[in-house]
Motif scaffolding. Sequence first.
Motif, PDB file in Angstrom:
ATOM      1  N   GLY A 153      12.003 128.600  60.780  1.00  0.00           N
ATOM      2  CA  GLY A 153      11.513 129.263  59.574  1.00  0.00           C
ATOM      3  C   GLY A 153      10.832 128.292  58.648  1.00  0.00           C
ATOM      4  O   GLY A 153      10.996 127.080  58.755  1.00  0.00           O
ATOM      5  N   MET A 154      10.058 128.834  57.703  1.00  0.00           N
ATOM      6  CA  MET A 154       9.356 127.993  56.741  1.00  0.00           C
ATOM      7  C   MET A 154       9.153 128.757  55.446  1.00  0.00           C
ATOM      8  O   MET A 154       8.938 129.967  55.459  1.00  0.00           O
ATOM      9  CB  MET A 154       7.994 127.620  57.314  1.00  0.00           C
ATOM     10  CG  MET A 154       7.284 126.536  56.560  1.00  0.00           C
ATOM     11  SD  MET A 154       5.512 126.678  56.811  1.00  0.00           S
ATOM     12  CE  MET A 154       5.155 128.052  55.740  1.00  0.00           C
ATOM     13  N   LEU A 155       9.267 128.066  54.334  1.00  0.00           N
ATOM     14  CA  LEU A 155       9.071 128.706  53.034  1.00  0.00           C
ATOM     15  C   LEU A 155       8.208 127.793  52.188  1.00  0.00           C
ATOM     16  O   LEU A 155       8.503 126.614  52.039  1.00  0.00           O
ATOM     17  CB  LEU A 155      10.427 128.924  52.353  1.00  0.00           C
ATOM     18  CG  LEU A 155      10.389 129.526  50.960  1.00  0.00           C
ATOM     19  CD1 LEU A 155       9.968 130.984  51.040  1.00  0.00           C
ATOM     20  CD2 LEU A 155      11.745 129.421  50.299  1.00  0.00           C
ATOM     21  N   GLU A 156       7.139 128.375  51.645  1.00  0.00           N
ATOM     22  CA  GLU A 156       6.265 127.596  50.765  1.00  0.00           C
ATOM     23  C   GLU A 156       6.078 128.356  49.463  1.00  0.00           C
ATOM     24  O   GLU A 156       5.299 129.294  49.390  1.00  0.00           O
ATOM     25  CB  GLU A 156       4.891 127.432  51.429  1.00  0.00           C
ATOM     26  CG  GLU A 156       4.641 126.060  51.963  1.00  0.00           C
ATOM     27  CD  GLU A 156       3.284 125.962  52.610  1.00  0.00           C
ATOM     28  OE1 GLU A 156       2.299 126.453  52.018  1.00  0.00           O
ATOM     29  OE2 GLU A 156       3.217 125.435  53.719  1.00  0.00           O
ATOM     30  N   PRO A 157       6.793 127.960  48.408  1.00  0.00           N
ATOM     31  CA  PRO A 157       6.595 128.667  47.145  1.00  0.00           C
ATOM     32  C   PRO A 157       5.236 128.301  46.538  1.00  0.00           C
ATOM     33  O   PRO A 157       4.765 127.183  46.708  1.00  0.00           O
ATOM     34  CB  PRO A 157       7.743 128.178  46.265  1.00  0.00           C
ATOM     35  CG  PRO A 157       8.245 126.937  46.900  1.00  0.00           C
ATOM     36  CD  PRO A 157       7.784 126.891  48.315  1.00  0.00           C
ATOM     37  N   ALA A 158       4.623 129.293  45.846  1.00  0.00           N
ATOM     38  CA  ALA A 158       3.333 129.032  45.203  1.00  0.00           C
ATOM     39  C   ALA A 158       3.540 128.136  43.991  1.00  0.00           C
ATOM     40  O   ALA A 158       2.697 127.345  43.634  1.00  0.00           O
ATOM     41  CB  ALA A 158       2.671 130.339  44.789  1.00  0.00           C
ATOM     42  N   ARG A 159       4.678 128.310  43.325  1.00  0.00           N
ATOM     43  CA  ARG A 159       5.006 127.442  42.198  1.00  0.00           C
ATOM     44  C   ARG A 159       6.232 126.632  42.589  1.00  0.00           C
ATOM     45  O   ARG A 159       6.593 126.576  43.748  1.00  0.00           O
ATOM     46  CB  ARG A 159       5.309 128.281  40.957  1.00  0.00           C
ATOM     47  CG  ARG A 159       4.122 129.161  40.594  1.00  0.00           C
ATOM     48  CD  ARG A 159       4.382 129.835  39.298  1.00  0.00           C
ATOM     49  NE  ARG A 159       3.386 130.860  39.058  1.00  0.00           N
ATOM     50  CZ  ARG A 159       3.561 131.856  38.219  1.00  0.00           C
ATOM     51  NH1 ARG A 159       4.696 131.956  37.545  1.00  0.00           N
ATOM     52  NH2 ARG A 159       2.624 132.743  38.031  1.00  0.00           N
ATOM     53  N   GLU A 160       6.886 126.033  41.579  1.00  0.00           N
ATOM     54  CA  GLU A 160       8.037 125.187  41.892  1.00  0.00           C
ATOM     55  C   GLU A 160       9.114 125.981  42.627  1.00  0.00           C
ATOM     56  O   GLU A 160       9.683 125.531  43.612  1.00  0.00           O
ATOM     57  CB  GLU A 160       8.645 124.580  40.617  1.00  0.00           C
ATOM     58  CG  GLU A 160       7.844 123.443  40.044  1.00  0.00           C
ATOM     59  CD  GLU A 160       6.705 123.931  39.176  1.00  0.00           C
ATOM     60  OE1 GLU A 160       6.466 125.161  39.136  1.00  0.00           O
ATOM     61  OE2 GLU A 160       6.058 123.087  38.536  1.00  0.00           O
ATOM     62  N   VAL A 161       9.426 127.162  42.098  1.00  0.00           N
ATOM     63  CA  VAL A 161      10.417 127.997  42.773  1.00  0.00           C
ATOM     64  C   VAL A 161       9.759 129.334  43.073  1.00  0.00           C
ATOM     65  O   VAL A 161       8.801 129.713  42.425  1.00  0.00           O
ATOM     66  CB  VAL A 161      11.675 128.218  41.894  1.00  0.00           C
ATOM     67  CG1 VAL A 161      12.444 126.921  41.751  1.00  0.00           C
ATOM     68  CG2 VAL A 161      11.322 128.774  40.546  1.00  0.00           C
ATOM     69  N   GLY A 162      10.296 130.036  44.057  1.00  0.00           N
ATOM     70  CA  GLY A 162       9.637 131.269  44.448  1.00  0.00           C
ATOM     71  C   GLY A 162      10.611 132.374  44.772  1.00  0.00           C
ATOM     72  O   GLY A 162      11.824 132.177  44.837  1.00  0.00           O
ATOM     73  N   GLY A 163      10.065 133.553  44.987  1.00  0.00           N
ATOM     74  CA  GLY A 163      10.899 134.719  45.230  1.00  0.00           C
ATOM     75  C   GLY A 163      10.942 135.127  46.693  1.00  0.00           C
ATOM     76  O   GLY A 163      11.396 136.210  47.019  1.00  0.00           O
ATOM     77  N   ASP A 164      10.459 134.252  47.572  1.00  0.00           N
ATOM     78  CA  ASP A 164      10.543 134.571  48.996  1.00  0.00           C
ATOM     79  C   ASP A 164      11.800 133.956  49.594  1.00  0.00           C
ATOM     80  O   ASP A 164      12.332 132.985  49.063  1.00  0.00           O
ATOM     81  CB  ASP A 164       9.320 134.031  49.737  1.00  0.00           C
ATOM     82  CG  ASP A 164       8.128 134.962  49.602  1.00  0.00           C
ATOM     83  OD1 ASP A 164       8.206 135.847  48.745  1.00  0.00           O
ATOM     84  OD2 ASP A 164       7.149 134.795  50.347  1.00  0.00           O
ATOM     85  N   LEU A 165      12.240 134.520  50.685  1.00  0.00           N
ATOM     86  CA  LEU A 165      13.495 134.075  51.265  1.00  0.00           C
ATOM     87  C   LEU A 165      13.526 134.369  52.750  1.00  0.00           C
ATOM     88  O   LEU A 165      12.980 135.368  53.203  1.00  0.00           O
ATOM     89  CB  LEU A 165      14.629 134.866  50.590  1.00  0.00           C
ATOM     90  CG  LEU A 165      15.980 134.854  51.294  1.00  0.00           C
ATOM     91  CD1 LEU A 165      16.697 133.584  50.948  1.00  0.00           C
ATOM     92  CD2 LEU A 165      16.799 136.044  50.867  1.00  0.00           C
ATOM     93  N   PHE A 166      14.129 133.459  53.495  1.00  0.00           N
ATOM     94  CA  PHE A 166      14.529 133.843  54.847  1.00  0.00           C
ATOM     95  C   PHE A 166      15.883 133.211  55.078  1.00  0.00           C
ATOM     96  O   PHE A 166      16.248 132.223  54.432  1.00  0.00           O
ATOM     97  CB  PHE A 166      13.508 133.365  55.902  1.00  0.00           C
ATOM     98  CG  PHE A 166      13.489 131.887  56.111  1.00  0.00           C
ATOM     99  CD1 PHE A 166      14.396 131.278  56.962  1.00  0.00           C
ATOM    100  CD2 PHE A 166      12.588 131.097  55.424  1.00  0.00           C
ATOM    101  CE1 PHE A 166      14.396 129.903  57.135  1.00  0.00           C
ATOM    102  CE2 PHE A 166      12.580 129.726  55.594  1.00  0.00           C
ATOM    103  CZ  PHE A 166      13.491 129.129  56.453  1.00  0.00           C
ATOM    104  N   ASP A 167      16.659 133.778  55.951  1.00  0.00           N
ATOM    105  CA  ASP A 167      17.974 133.220  56.240  1.00  0.00           C
ATOM    106  C   ASP A 167      18.408 133.708  57.611  1.00  0.00           C
ATOM    107  O   ASP A 167      17.905 134.730  58.104  1.00  0.00           O
ATOM    108  CB  ASP A 167      18.979 133.663  55.176  1.00  0.00           C
ATOM    109  CG  ASP A 167      20.252 132.810  55.224  1.00  0.00           C
ATOM    110  OD1 ASP A 167      20.230 131.752  55.879  1.00  0.00           O
ATOM    111  OD2 ASP A 167      21.266 133.208  54.616  1.00  0.00           O
TER     112      ASP A 167
END
Lengths: 100, 571
Positions: B223-237
Amino acid sequence: MTTKIQETPDRIIAFLSGELDTAVAQETEQALKPLLGSKGKDIVIDCTELEYIASSGLRILLGILKQAREVGSRVVLKNVNDVIRDVLDLTGFISIFEFE
Amino acid sequence: MKVPARIWMPRVGIVVIAALLVETISIVQYERVRNLMEQEMRVRSKVILGAVADRIETMVEYGGEMDVSQLSDSLNHKQHFPSSYAFVLSQDGELIVPPPESRASAAQVSAAADMLRVGRTLSPDGEVGVLSARMDKPPYWQIGQVYIMDEVRAPLHSLRRQQVFMSLLAMVILFFMIQRFYSSDKKLREATEEQARIGSELAVAQRIQHEMLPKSFTQDVFGMLEPAREVGGDLFDFHRRDGKLFFCIGDSSGKGVPSALLMSVVHSLFRTISLKEESPSRILEELNSHICRGNDSNMFATFFVGCLDLYSGQLRFGNAGHDKPFLVGKEVSLLPVKSNLPLGVFPDTEFAEENMELSAGDTLFLYTDGLTEAKNPSREAFGRARVKEVLEGVRSLSPEVMVSSLGKAAHKFAGSAPQSDDMAMLAIRFSPGNLLRQQIHLVNDKADIARLSGFVKDFSAALDLDRKMASGVRLALEEMVVNVMNYAYPAGEKGDICVLADSDRTEVRFTVEDSGVPFDPTSMMSADTTLDAHSRPIGGLGIHLTRRIMDSVSYCRKQGKNVLTLTKSII
């Protein structure tokens, strides 16, 4: 699992060889009975060929240690390998036995 | 309010220094102007007096009559200053033409005449100035012109007052400018500090969010997560439990901190609920009812939950308004799944549960709209078609390659355009060939421990575990099985113990089942390993060792059976 006991004028040496699991704990305990009559001689448990020990084996060692203290004998574990040392460490036995 | 000295001292200091500077310059200027004025006055007087003297000389030369009172009038009637006057002394120094009495008293005139006689041009008190012209032809008179210095200097004084007033005004303005500068500087500094503080808090939040993501990727899950800002609202687990892989991907409304807060709630709820619940639709329903509670800010999240049986390939899934995942097998297609409403909209939403069977090698590719809606500089979206195209190119490759290829493709597509939304991807491949599962049935006889030892050794060898790891898991399992032999069945009664060992090559899991009396070894007290030999009890060592060796030890009573589960990571 085999055990062999050798007595010299000042110490009793037990050679443990193989895997001391629960299945063989009872017979090993029997085999080590002579150590309980140490009469003040130092007890050396040679673990050079001991590959595995379960808590039932630890109980045997603890029993020997308690008995030996009562008659003023020292108990020394000799040539303990790293796997067994880990188990002794996890259970705190490392601080109550002597090693060489 | 008392202003501390370190604040007002420098400001007042600057104003005082500036005032001293201006004052020094203006005094020097004042002196120069005064000198110029006086010089000019002297020259002018000299010319006038010289002209009068010439006239008198001419008149005397041609024997004309000299009318003293007429001379006085002509000398005095065009005086430039109201109090200045002129008079004439004879060759012997006698006052022969006095000024009109209206202009000066006899005493004043006599004092001025005295000054002229001794050659002074300024009275000792500096108030009266006298200029003169002596004739060098008969009658050798001396004409004196008297000025009252205050009068002469009056315009200069008013100029000086204006000057002082102007510099005072300038100082006040300067003071306010300094104040303004300091306060705006202070505001700027405070704003900068505030920004730095928020920045560092965000950096911490980013780290926490990153740390919450699963990291135990394998060759089958990535999996991979790249927030647009410092923190983001996307998630995988994802996590494994009982031979099943529970996974999710989600996207909460909005961006930045608010959506990250919502997502971390969803995340921890998912972890908790999926520990006991197996059905994706029920996981979604429970999540939804939690999120709807107190959701006054109307936040919502799209969410996809799946549960893959790692042995059979049976996939159960439920969707809460999230983008349809891709199923990458022999060809690439969208997983047929109902959309349903997102989480957080209505508390009583029902989420349909669907299922399908994956074939060995199939990969499920999940993503958030940050991927499909990645924009290039001309505002064109990356789109599902391009995602499908990339997936087709890498369909036989590992989940990690899939995810990183799509990440690269999306970045390349976006080019210089800034990332506008958070982006998450999760790829899960069903490869039953990587799994190992073995089982052994034992009876409650200690002699059977020898069979257990053989079983664990074979299992460890199949997984290629090192000597220490193999010895550790063997010890932990032996201790727990011995426990069951000791306590689950009444003495003399024959009983079965079933041990199931499985592994996906990232962790090992042992499940020990027996049909004895309810017995939870995890509730037993651990041995106190700090006691000395004498006071050591002979018990409790087994559970203590097992807990220390394994990563998790859990017990449950299921269908009349004691079920004990031990897990340990082996990577």
